[in-house]
Design a protein around this motif. Structure first.
Motif, PDB file in Angstrom:
ATOM      1  N   THR B 380      11.523  10.584  -7.179  1.00 56.27           N
ATOM      2  CA  THR B 380      11.225  10.067  -5.845  1.00 56.27           C
ATOM      3  C   THR B 380       9.860   9.368  -5.849  1.00 56.27           C
ATOM      4  O   THR B 380       9.004   9.656  -6.685  1.00 56.27           O
ATOM      5  CB  THR B 380      11.194  11.199  -4.801  1.00 56.27           C
ATOM      6  N   VAL B 381       9.685   8.466  -4.897  1.00 54.63           N
ATOM      7  CA  VAL B 381       8.417   7.740  -4.794  1.00 54.63           C
ATOM      8  C   VAL B 381       7.962   7.728  -3.331  1.00 54.63           C
ATOM      9  O   VAL B 381       8.678   7.225  -2.464  1.00 54.63           O
ATOM     10  CB  VAL B 381       8.549   6.287  -5.298  1.00 54.63           C
ATOM     11  N   GLY B 382       6.809   8.304  -3.094  1.00 54.89           N
ATOM     12  CA  GLY B 382       6.192   8.235  -1.768  1.00 54.89           C
ATOM     13  C   GLY B 382       4.955   7.364  -1.831  1.00 54.89           C
ATOM     14  O   GLY B 382       4.541   6.942  -2.914  1.00 54.89           O
ATOM     15  N   ALA B 383       4.373   7.081  -0.689  1.00 55.63           N
ATOM     16  CA  ALA B 383       3.179   6.226  -0.676  1.00 55.63           C
ATOM     17  C   ALA B 383       2.061   6.911   0.098  1.00 55.63           C
ATOM     18  O   ALA B 383       2.296   7.507   1.153  1.00 55.63           O
ATOM     19  CB  ALA B 383       3.495   4.880  -0.036  1.00 55.63           C
ATOM     20  N   ARG B 384       0.876   6.824  -0.480  1.00 55.97           N
ATOM     21  CA  ARG B 384      -0.309   7.339   0.217  1.00 55.97           C
ATOM     22  C   ARG B 384      -1.213   6.146   0.481  1.00 55.97           C
ATOM     23  O   ARG B 384      -1.873   5.645  -0.428  1.00 55.97           O
ATOM     24  CB  ARG B 384      -1.014   8.375  -0.638  1.00 55.97           C
ATOM     25  N   VAL B 389      -8.555  -0.122  10.577  1.00 54.21           N
ATOM     26  CA  VAL B 389      -8.174  -1.181  11.508  1.00 54.21           C
ATOM     27  C   VAL B 389      -9.317  -1.443  12.487  1.00 54.21           C
ATOM     28  O   VAL B 389      -9.834  -0.517  13.113  1.00 54.21           O
ATOM     29  CB  VAL B 389      -6.899  -0.795  12.297  1.00 54.21           C
ATOM     30  N   ASN B 390      -9.709  -2.696  12.552  1.00 50.23           N
ATOM     31  CA  ASN B 390     -10.675  -3.143  13.556  1.00 50.23           C
ATOM     32  C   ASN B 390     -11.936  -2.278  13.632  1.00 50.23           C
ATOM     33  O   ASN B 390     -12.299  -1.780  14.704  1.00 50.23           O
ATOM     34  CB  ASN B 390      -9.997  -3.213  14.929  1.00 50.23           C
ATOM     35  N   GLY B 391     -12.580  -2.116  12.494  1.00 52.22           N
ATOM     36  CA  GLY B 391     -13.876  -1.457  12.489  1.00 52.22           C
ATOM     37  C   GLY B 391     -13.844   0.051  12.546  1.00 52.22           C
ATOM     38  O   GLY B 391     -14.887   0.695  12.563  1.00 52.22           O
ATOM     39  N   ARG B 392     -12.644   0.639  12.562  1.00 51.96           N
ATOM     40  CA  ARG B 392     -12.566   2.100  12.567  1.00 51.96           C
ATOM     41  C   ARG B 392     -12.645   2.610  11.133  1.00 51.96           C
ATOM     42  O   ARG B 392     -12.471   1.856  10.184  1.00 51.96           O
ATOM     43  CB  ARG B 392     -11.243   2.561  13.177  1.00 51.96           C
ATOM     44  N   ALA B 393     -12.877   3.913  11.009  1.00 48.64           N
ATOM     45  CA  ALA B 393     -12.864   4.515   9.679  1.00 48.64           C
ATOM     46  C   ALA B 393     -11.445   4.465   9.121  1.00 48.64           C
ATOM     47  O   ALA B 393     -10.475   4.474   9.880  1.00 48.64           O
ATOM     48  CB  ALA B 393     -13.342   5.953   9.772  1.00 48.64           C
ATOM     49  N   GLY B 394     -11.347   4.413   7.813  1.00 47.83           N
ATOM     50  CA  GLY B 394     -10.036   4.405   7.183  1.00 47.83           C
ATOM     51  C   GLY B 394      -9.321   5.726   7.410  1.00 47.83           C
ATOM     52  O   GLY B 394      -9.928   6.789   7.294  1.00 47.83           O
ATOM     53  N   VAL B 395      -8.052   5.662   7.758  1.00 48.11           N
ATOM     54  CA  VAL B 395      -7.257   6.885   7.958  1.00 48.11           C
ATOM     55  C   VAL B 395      -5.926   6.719   7.234  1.00 48.11           C
ATOM     56  O   VAL B 395      -5.526   5.615   6.871  1.00 48.11           O
ATOM     57  CB  VAL B 395      -6.993   7.173   9.456  1.00 48.11           C
ATOM     58  N   VAL B 396      -5.260   7.841   7.062  1.00 43.96           N
ATOM     59  CA  VAL B 396      -3.992   7.825   6.326  1.00 43.96           C
ATOM     60  C   VAL B 396      -2.919   7.136   7.167  1.00 43.96           C
ATOM     61  O   VAL B 396      -2.716   7.467   8.337  1.00 43.96           O
ATOM     62  CB  VAL B 396      -3.568   9.260   5.973  1.00 43.96           C
ATOM     63  N   GLN B 413       9.689   7.428  10.324  1.00 44.73           N
ATOM     64  CA  GLN B 413       9.802   8.649   9.536  1.00 44.73           C
ATOM     65  C   GLN B 413       8.650   8.822   8.540  1.00 44.73           C
ATOM     66  O   GLN B 413       8.442   9.911   8.021  1.00 44.73           O
ATOM     67  CB  GLN B 413      11.129   8.656   8.762  1.00 44.73           C
ATOM     68  N   TRP B 414       7.946   7.746   8.235  1.00 36.89           N
ATOM     69  CA  TRP B 414       6.914   7.906   7.199  1.00 36.89           C
ATOM     70  C   TRP B 414       5.582   7.232   7.534  1.00 36.89           C
ATOM     71  O   TRP B 414       4.594   7.452   6.827  1.00 36.89           O
ATOM     72  CB  TRP B 414       7.437   7.400   5.844  1.00 36.89           C
ATOM     73  N   VAL B 415       5.567   6.460   8.600  1.00 34.96           N
ATOM     74  CA  VAL B 415       4.274   5.905   9.024  1.00 34.96           C
ATOM     75  C   VAL B 415       3.688   6.827  10.080  1.00 34.96           C
ATOM     76  O   VAL B 415       4.322   7.104  11.099  1.00 34.96           O
ATOM     77  CB  VAL B 415       4.435   4.479   9.587  1.00 34.96           C
ATOM     78  N   ILE B 416       2.504   7.332   9.796  1.00 32.40           N
ATOM     79  CA  ILE B 416       1.852   8.274  10.697  1.00 32.40           C
ATOM     80  C   ILE B 416       1.350   7.518  11.923  1.00 32.40           C
ATOM     81  O   ILE B 416       0.927   6.366  11.818  1.00 32.40           O
ATOM     82  CB  ILE B 416       0.702   8.983   9.949  1.00 32.40           C
ATOM     83  N   ALA B 417       1.410   8.178  13.073  1.00 33.53           N
ATOM     84  CA  ALA B 417       1.042   7.509  14.330  1.00 33.53           C
ATOM     85  C   ALA B 417      -0.372   6.944  14.260  1.00 33.53           C
ATOM     86  O   ALA B 417      -1.256   7.509  13.612  1.00 33.53           O
ATOM     87  CB  ALA B 417       1.152   8.497  15.483  1.00 33.53           C
ATOM     88  N   ALA B 418      -0.564   5.834  14.941  1.00 30.63           N
ATOM     89  CA  ALA B 418      -1.876   5.173  14.940  1.00 30.63           C
ATOM     90  C   ALA B 418      -2.931   6.106  15.529  1.00 30.63           C
ATOM     91  O   ALA B 418      -2.631   6.867  16.446  1.00 30.63           O
ATOM     92  CB  ALA B 418      -1.805   3.891  15.759  1.00 30.63           C
ATOM     93  N   PRO B 419      -4.170   6.049  14.994  1.00 29.20           N
ATOM     94  CA  PRO B 419      -5.229   6.933  15.511  1.00 29.20           C
ATOM     95  C   PRO B 419      -5.650   6.515  16.924  1.00 29.20           C
ATOM     96  O   PRO B 419      -5.543   5.363  17.280  1.00 29.20           O
ATOM     97  CB  PRO B 419      -6.364   6.716  14.520  1.00 29.20           C
TER      98      PRO B 419
END
Lengths: 343, 419
Positions: B380-384, B389-396, B413-419
């Protein structure tokens, strides 16, 4: 007039919060980090060349030890200047291929020693594979018993390889500072400040990417199905840990050169948290490495917890630089705006 | 809509469009983009349903661009303009479809506009078609021709303005607050660009401009000032962001269509052209024009019907006129699990730096890359992925535990909700 004065004062205060001027940051990095690093590496490599020549002229335990010490100093200085290896003169002159192509090809070096080839400066400079010369080859040749090292063929290769490395490093140093087309002037005046910063940040990122993904990561089985210590770059001197420390020290140099006009202060002006985290991660990784005792290939097995922590710190630092620093400073790594329109 | 109006402004539109198209093609040759963006990359990211589109080898790709250059010249000259516009539309669409990382708003707009020109009689004056007798040299066109062109130009501003009505743009002045300080070395205005207030002022002015400029251009009393403001706006954006290419030029020239249809005659002191009588438009054409207008309204807004923020998920981004609205930077690595081992794999080394930079922030492209990684493995292959985005700190951005290559996991199912 009073209102204008207040407005002016507000603008001054607000503009102060914008951080150091980018052109000043670039000049600081060039003058207080990059040029000194390159020049120091060249000086140490010349000293290695001289020490190797002295040893081969008069072999003794003392002169061998002096050559080995000179090699250690040269390697420390060279690895610390690694951050200059990804742009400017080092890439134009392909300096790395003459000073420190990694890893050295031990079998190839033995084959060369056993051959009939006349080993001299010209041969090593122009007709020898990069993996058969440079600091790795010199390390292999001088970190062994006196009688093996002082034999004619190993001595010829060691003196020639160290002379070629010194010559290449000196040429690179001059390319930074001498002449009408000195790269220091290009870097600080001709290039945009952002492009120059992108070169430096890109070099920091390249070092961290190589170390985390292709060296430590593989050795610890994080970026390979199983641990693979052959991925580590470490020769007979067993100085893999020091090599990493020197490379991280070079990154630290480029972050702090210039004090108030440093790259870390520029980052801090955009995000105090990012600047703090960068420093904490770098300090943490260096402290972890500093606490290790022994060759890297041994401590990977002997102290996996510390090594995992070091790898975690460096991986996080790599991501922080690639994402947060690049984003907050609006840099473009690896390609330029002329590589295609945007918008 | 069917009343006759001067054909002059629509002809100028055609000439300007053809010339800017030619500049676009020349830039591809001059900067070597035919090789670096299209021919050299061993892999291209595709659009859904268009994975059959691929680049050609160098000589053929160059031939395509020569053909495109000739087509744009023919559009400008008004020589077989329908055929030339069609060739340009299809050719540029082909170039755009080769690699999704090359998507640009103004390329998309030029494909649409070239397609539109195929159906519009914009060669009635100042064209070789008229001069050679291929069409009657009439000095008029139905008014709907001019209005359709005005819609084509106006929709870009309006929807770009709508897209600016988001908290980042209005209340954080992002991404200008990130971009402008990086240009603080500019002569004269540089120090001003470093001021946080400048980003806020420009953000609000930009939103107001985009949302209202069409209205000001339509009002006779404000038209000239609005046009001058528009040219100033585009000149400023070009000076600040030279990499936006021909966008400022094409939009400035195209906005001339808001002036009265006979403005070129009036400006150059020539006659106003012969005025004729038009017949009623065939219902089929009315229907097609209506469909086109509806599509141009629905496509930019479709992302509102898709869960998640378009700037985070990338779903519904293309065609939504999110022009210079988002600063996204990312890094991605893939998590392979196979035979009881789990390890991290970097993106394939043959992706170009530009492809990597775009891919790392776009879930759909990350999924395509996961399939590339998966081709070398049977697990299997997942992505990290980490994205700022727009000057915010990088998040997963992504959940690395979700397998991206077996089955078709939806973005939710695999994109985590926007901060």
């Amino acid at each position: 007039v009073k209102r204008l004065g207040v407005l002016f004062a507000v603008l001054v205060v607000v503009s102060c919060s914008a951080g150091p001027e980018r052109s000043l940051v670039v000049a600081s990095i060039a003058d207080d980090a990059l040029v000194p690093l390159v020049e120091n590496a060249a000086t140490r490599l010349v000293e290695l060349k001289e020490a190797t020549s002295r040893f081969c002229a008069e072999p003794s335990e003392e002169s061998l030890l002096a050559a080995q010490d000179a090699w250690v100093a040269a390697e420390d200085a060279w690895e610390r200047s690694e951050v200059t290896a990804y742009f400017g003169p080092a890439t134009m002159l392909r300096t790395e291929s003459k000073v420190d192509f990694e890893p050295a090809d031990i079998a190839g070096i033995d084959e060369l020693l056993a051959s009939d080839a006349v080993i001299d400066f010209d041969f090593v400079d122009n007709r020898t594979a990069a993996s058969n010369r440079g600091l790795g080859a010199v390390e292999y040749l001088i970190f062994r018993a006196l009688d093996e090292t002082s034999a004619e063929r190993p001595c010829e290769l060691a003196t020639s390889a160290s002379a070629v490395a010194a010559s290449a490093a000196e040429e690179t140093g001059k390319a930074w500072t001498e002449g009408d087309e000195a790269f220091r002037a290009t870097f600080t005046e001709t290039m945009t400040a952002n492009d120059a910063l992108a070169d430096v940040v890109g070099a920091q990122h390249e070092i961290l990417k190589r170390v985390t993904l292709f060296e430590l990561g593989r050795a610890l089985g994080v970026t390979a199905p199983e641990p693979d210590v052959t991925a580590l770059v470490e020769g007979k001197a067993g100085r893999g840990v020091d090599r990493l420390l020197s490379q991280l020290a070079g990154i630290d140099d480029t972050l702090h050169a210039g004090g108030d006009s440093s790259l870390i202060e520029l980052i801090r002006s955009r995000s105090g948290d990012a600047a703090e985290e960068i420093q904490a991660l770098l300090d943490g990784a260096m402290a972890g490495l500093d606490s290790l005792d022994g060759p890297l290939s041994e401590v990977v097995d002997g102290d996996p917890t510390t090594m995992d922590e070091v790898l975690d710190d460096l991986s996080r630092l790599r991501d922080l630089i690639e994402v947060d620093v690049v984003s907050r400073l609006d840099l473009t790594l690896g390609f330029s705006d002329s590589d295609g329109d945007t918008g | 809509m069917t009343r006759p109006v001067s054909a002059a402004s629509s002809a100028v539109f055609r000439i300007g469009f053809g010339l800017v198209g030619l500049v676009l093609i020349v830039r591809f040759f001059a900067y070597g983009w035919i090789d670096t963006l299209l021919v050299d990359p061993p892999f291209h990211f595709t659009y859904p349903g268009f994975d059959w589109v691929d680049s050609l080898s160098a000589p053929w790709m160059y031939l395509v661009f020569i053909l495109l250059g000739l087509a744009t010249a023919a559009v400008a000259l008004g020589y077989r303009h329908r055929l030339a516009s069609g060739v340009f539309a299809v050719g540029l669409a082909y170039v755009e479809l080769i690699d999704r990382t090359n998507y640009l708003n103004h390329y998309y707009w030029m494909v649409l506009t070239a397609t539109l020109l195929v159906f519009l009689p914009v060669n009635r004056v100042w064209s070789l078609d008229a001069r050679l007798g291929r069409v009657s040299e009439l000095g008029w066109v139905p008014a709907w021709v001019v209005w359709l062109l005005r819609f084509q130009v106006g929709m870009v501003y309006f929807f770009a303005g709508v897209a600016k009505l988001n908290p980042d743009w209005l209340f954080r002045a992002e991404p200008l607050a990130t971009w402008l300080p990086a240009r603080s070395e500019m002569v004269l205005v540089g120090p001003l660009l470093a001021l946080p207030a400048t980003a806020f002022i420009l953000s609000w002015v930009g939103a107001f401009f985009d949302l209202t400029v069409v209205g000001w251009l339509l009002l006779p009393r404000t038209r000239l000032i609005a046009f001058l403001a528009l040219v100033s706006f585009h000149t400023t954006t070009w000076l600040l962001f030279p990499s936006i290419g021909v966008f400022p030029l094409i939009m400035s020239l195209s906005a001339l269509v808001f002036f009265p249809p006979d403005w070129p005659f009036a400006l150059f002191g020539a006659g106003t052209g012969r005025v004729g009588v038009t017949s009623r438009l065939h219902p089929v054409w009315v229907g097609l024009a209506g469909l086109y207008v509806v599509a141009m309204v629905v496509i930019p807004l479709r992302h509102f019907a898709i869960p998640g923020d378009v700037r985070w998920t990338g779903e519904g981004y293309q065609g939504s006129w999110q022009v210079m609205l988002t600063d996204k930077t990312g890094a991605v690595e893939f998590v392979v699990t196979e035979d009881g081992h789990t390890w991290i794999v970097p993106p394939p080394g043959y992706l170009t730096d530009r492809q990597l930079a775009v891919m790392a922030t776009d879930p759909a492209l990350i999924q395509q890359t996961a399939r590339l990684v998966g081709a070398d493995h049977h697990g299997t292959v997942g992505a990290r992925a980490i994205v700022a985005v727009n000057g915010r700190a990088g998040v997963v951005l992504t959940d690395p535990s979700v397998d991206l290559i077996h089955g078709q996991p939806g973005v939710d199912q695999w994109v985590i909700a926007a901060p």
